[in-house]
Design a protein around this motif. Structure first.
Motif, PDB file in Angstrom:
ATOM      1  N   ILE A  75       0.834  -1.193   0.000  1.00 33.53           N
ATOM      2  CA  ILE A  75       0.000   0.000   0.000  1.00 33.53           C
ATOM      3  C   ILE A  75       0.874   1.249   0.000  1.00 33.53           C
ATOM      4  O   ILE A  75       2.042   1.206   0.387  1.00 33.53           O
ATOM      5  CB  ILE A  75      -0.947   0.038   1.215  1.00 33.53           C
ATOM      6  CG1 ILE A  75      -0.154   0.117   2.529  1.00 33.53           C
ATOM      7  CG2 ILE A  75      -1.882  -1.155   1.213  1.00 33.53           C
ATOM      8  CD1 ILE A  75      -1.029   0.338   3.755  1.00 33.53           C
ATOM      9  N   ASP A  76       0.315   2.347  -0.438  1.00 33.01           N
ATOM     10  CA  ASP A  76       1.006   3.632  -0.375  1.00 33.01           C
ATOM     11  C   ASP A  76       1.181   4.017   1.095  1.00 33.01           C
ATOM     12  O   ASP A  76       0.227   3.940   1.877  1.00 33.01           O
ATOM     13  CB  ASP A  76       0.166   4.694  -1.091  1.00 33.01           C
ATOM     14  CG  ASP A  76       0.895   6.004  -1.280  1.00 33.01           C
ATOM     15  OD1 ASP A  76       1.509   6.497  -0.310  1.00 33.01           O
ATOM     16  OD2 ASP A  76       0.844   6.568  -2.403  1.00 33.01           O
ATOM     17  N   PRO A  77       2.394   4.420   1.535  1.00 31.06           N
ATOM     18  CA  PRO A  77       2.611   4.802   2.936  1.00 31.06           C
ATOM     19  C   PRO A  77       1.654   5.884   3.424  1.00 31.06           C
ATOM     20  O   PRO A  77       1.389   5.990   4.628  1.00 31.06           O
ATOM     21  CB  PRO A  77       4.059   5.310   2.938  1.00 31.06           C
ATOM     22  CG  PRO A  77       4.715   4.584   1.801  1.00 31.06           C
ATOM     23  CD  PRO A  77       3.645   4.456   0.753  1.00 31.06           C
ATOM     24  N   ALA A  78       1.104   6.673   2.500  1.00 32.15           N
ATOM     25  CA  ALA A  78       0.150   7.721   2.893  1.00 32.15           C
ATOM     26  C   ALA A  78      -1.118   7.125   3.488  1.00 32.15           C
ATOM     27  O   ALA A  78      -1.891   7.832   4.152  1.00 32.15           O
ATOM     28  CB  ALA A  78      -0.201   8.585   1.684  1.00 32.15           C
ATOM     29  N   ALA A  79      -1.348   5.828   3.273  1.00 34.14           N
ATOM     30  CA  ALA A  79      -2.554   5.185   3.794  1.00 34.14           C
ATOM     31  C   ALA A  79      -2.393   4.696   5.226  1.00 34.14           C
ATOM     32  O   ALA A  79      -3.381   4.304   5.861  1.00 34.14           O
ATOM     33  CB  ALA A  79      -2.950   4.008   2.895  1.00 34.14           C
ATOM     34  N   ARG A 133      -8.840   4.242  -1.214  1.00 28.94           N
ATOM     35  CA  ARG A 133      -8.489   4.996  -2.421  1.00 28.94           C
ATOM     36  C   ARG A 133      -7.066   5.531  -2.333  1.00 28.94           C
ATOM     37  O   ARG A 133      -6.320   5.506  -3.319  1.00 28.94           O
ATOM     38  CB  ARG A 133      -9.491   6.130  -2.616  1.00 28.94           C
ATOM     39  CG  ARG A 133     -10.899   5.632  -2.903  1.00 28.94           C
ATOM     40  CD  ARG A 133     -11.896   6.759  -3.080  1.00 28.94           C
ATOM     41  NE  ARG A 133     -13.251   6.228  -3.327  1.00 28.94           N
ATOM     42  CZ  ARG A 133     -14.296   6.971  -3.629  1.00 28.94           C
ATOM     43  NH1 ARG A 133     -14.170   8.280  -3.727  1.00 28.94           N
ATOM     44  NH2 ARG A 133     -15.469   6.407  -3.839  1.00 28.94           N
ATOM     45  N   VAL A 134      -6.677   6.019  -1.155  1.00 30.74           N
ATOM     46  CA  VAL A 134      -5.318   6.536  -0.972  1.00 30.74           C
ATOM     47  C   VAL A 134      -4.293   5.418  -1.091  1.00 30.74           C
ATOM     48  O   VAL A 134      -3.194   5.612  -1.619  1.00 30.74           O
ATOM     49  CB  VAL A 134      -5.192   7.237   0.401  1.00 30.74           C
ATOM     50  CG1 VAL A 134      -3.738   7.576   0.709  1.00 30.74           C
ATOM     51  CG2 VAL A 134      -6.045   8.500   0.434  1.00 30.74           C
ATOM     52  N   SER A 135      -4.652   4.217  -0.612  1.00 28.88           N
ATOM     53  CA  SER A 135      -3.693   3.110  -0.556  1.00 28.88           C
ATOM     54  C   SER A 135      -3.225   2.660  -1.926  1.00 28.88           C
ATOM     55  O   SER A 135      -2.095   2.181  -2.079  1.00 28.88           O
ATOM     56  CB  SER A 135      -4.320   1.917   0.173  1.00 28.88           C
ATOM     57  OG  SER A 135      -5.303   1.288  -0.633  1.00 28.88           O
ATOM     58  N   GLY A 136      -4.098   2.762  -2.951  1.00 23.36           N
ATOM     59  CA  GLY A 136      -3.756   2.272  -4.277  1.00 23.36           C
ATOM     60  C   GLY A 136      -3.879   0.764  -4.403  1.00 23.36           C
ATOM     61  O   GLY A 136      -3.677   0.208  -5.490  1.00 23.36           O
ATOM     62  N   TYR A 155      -5.038  -2.950   1.630  1.00 22.67           N
ATOM     63  CA  TYR A 155      -5.497  -2.017   2.666  1.00 22.67           C
ATOM     64  C   TYR A 155      -6.395  -2.733   3.664  1.00 22.67           C
ATOM     65  O   TYR A 155      -6.238  -2.589   4.888  1.00 22.67           O
ATOM     66  CB  TYR A 155      -6.246  -0.848   2.029  1.00 22.67           C
ATOM     67  CG  TYR A 155      -6.936   0.045   3.038  1.00 22.67           C
ATOM     68  CD1 TYR A 155      -6.238   1.047   3.699  1.00 22.67           C
ATOM     69  CD2 TYR A 155      -8.287  -0.133   3.346  1.00 22.67           C
ATOM     70  CE1 TYR A 155      -6.863   1.850   4.640  1.00 22.67           C
ATOM     71  CE2 TYR A 155      -8.916   0.658   4.287  1.00 22.67           C
ATOM     72  CZ  TYR A 155      -8.205   1.654   4.926  1.00 22.67           C
ATOM     73  OH  TYR A 155      -8.830   2.434   5.869  1.00 22.67           O
ATOM     74  N   THR A 205     -14.481   1.812  -3.911  1.00 21.66           N
ATOM     75  CA  THR A 205     -13.502   2.425  -4.816  1.00 21.66           C
ATOM     76  C   THR A 205     -14.052   2.586  -6.229  1.00 21.66           C
ATOM     77  O   THR A 205     -13.437   3.269  -7.053  1.00 21.66           O
ATOM     78  CB  THR A 205     -12.206   1.582  -4.877  1.00 21.66           C
ATOM     79  OG1 THR A 205     -12.479   0.317  -5.481  1.00 21.66           O
ATOM     80  CG2 THR A 205     -11.625   1.367  -3.486  1.00 21.66           C
TER      81      THR A 205
END
Length: 278
Positions: free
Chosen positions: A54-58, A166-169, A174, A228
């Motif tokens: 996952i994207d670290p932003a998640a 959605r943020v995770s990609g 997630y 999503t």
């Protein structure tokens, strides 16, 4: 919302009602939920090992979801200690789509059409009618604050999960990370509050709890994926058709009465589902 997404969310609704019924069947509702939470961790780790990262932003979204899932489980288990599946479940799940729709209109990027809000309103009317018996049938009203607390937590994690996925990609990954956080937080929290005796020692409880955990993952993963590709508020409302399945399970498996009030409420909920397809 496409037909495929519509059917997938209905399947998730059935799985959600099923795992709640399994928890309700146990002699210790908290103990059953602890087993479910313990099993969530290896399920999540197994999925993570095969899923893309996952994207670290998640990560903040994962932690926030784990905290709100703790609140959801905590309130739900105490509500089931005080009421039937066919009463607690509608109240606990029913208010959530209303909160998501109202708050989502201000904080989410989705555009929800007027007829979709009408569908949510019809679903809400059916859900409230389904729960009305708590006032008219002499049932334990102490279940209300716990069931409503569960509803608020549900609405909160619904919005967190929709945005976090959605943020995770990678929605599947997630969900797996949230399972790990959720299972860890709830298990440690209950051990801190209740001690080691909160964990059941019999094989039957572990078998039921493990099956409930697998059903929970299936319901959760499908719902998050649907969020999503379709408006969060509409997915959240359609997912509440799990109430129909919960009422049937309560009637056929638990021997709960199928009253005219329940039948009418079920018909109103089905009408709401049909409106989501327009």
């Amino acid at each position: 919302m496409t037909l495929g997404v519509f059917l997938a969310v209905l399947g998730a609704a059935f799985l959600h009602a099923l795992w709640n019924a399994l928890i309700k069947l146990g002699t210790s509702k908290v103990g059953g939920m602890v087993i479910l939470s313990i099993v969530e961790v290896p399920i999540g780790l197994a999925v993570i090992s095969f899923a893309p990262p996952i994207d670290p932003a998640a990560i903040p979204w994962v932690l926030a979801a784990g905290c709100t899932h703790f609140a959801y489980k905590f309130f739900l288990t105490y509500a089931y200690d005080r009421g039937d599946l066919s009463r607690v479940y509608p109240i606990a799940r029913g208010a959530a789509p209303m909160v998501v729709a109202l708050v989502g209109a201000f904080v989410l990027a989705d555009v929800v059409a007027p007829f979709e809000y009408l569908a949510i309103a019809v679903l809400g009317a059916g859900i409230l009618l389904m729960a009305r018996g708590v006032f008219t049938s002499g049932e334990d009203r102490k279940l209300l604050p716990f069931a409503l607390g569960s509803a608020v937590a549900t609405a909160t994690y619904t919005m967190i999960d929709g945005m976090g996925a959605r943020v995770s990609g990678a929605p599947v990954a997630y969900v797996a990370w949230v399972f790990v956080a959720d299972g860890t937080f709830f298990t440690l929290g209950m051990l801190a509050l209740r001690g080691w005796d909160v964990i059941p020692r019999n094989w039957h409880a572990w078998r039921m709890g493990s099956f409930a955990s697998a059903a929970s993952y299936g319901a959760y993963a499908v719902s998050i994926w649907a969020m999503t590709v379709a408006p969060i508020a509409v997915v959240a409302a359609l997912r509440e058709t799990s109430i129909l399945f919960a009422v049937l399970i309560g009637w056929l498996a638990f021997g709960e009465r199928m009253t005219g009030e329940k039948a009418l409420a079920a018909a109103v909920i089905v009408a709401g589902v049909m409106l989501t397809r327009l």
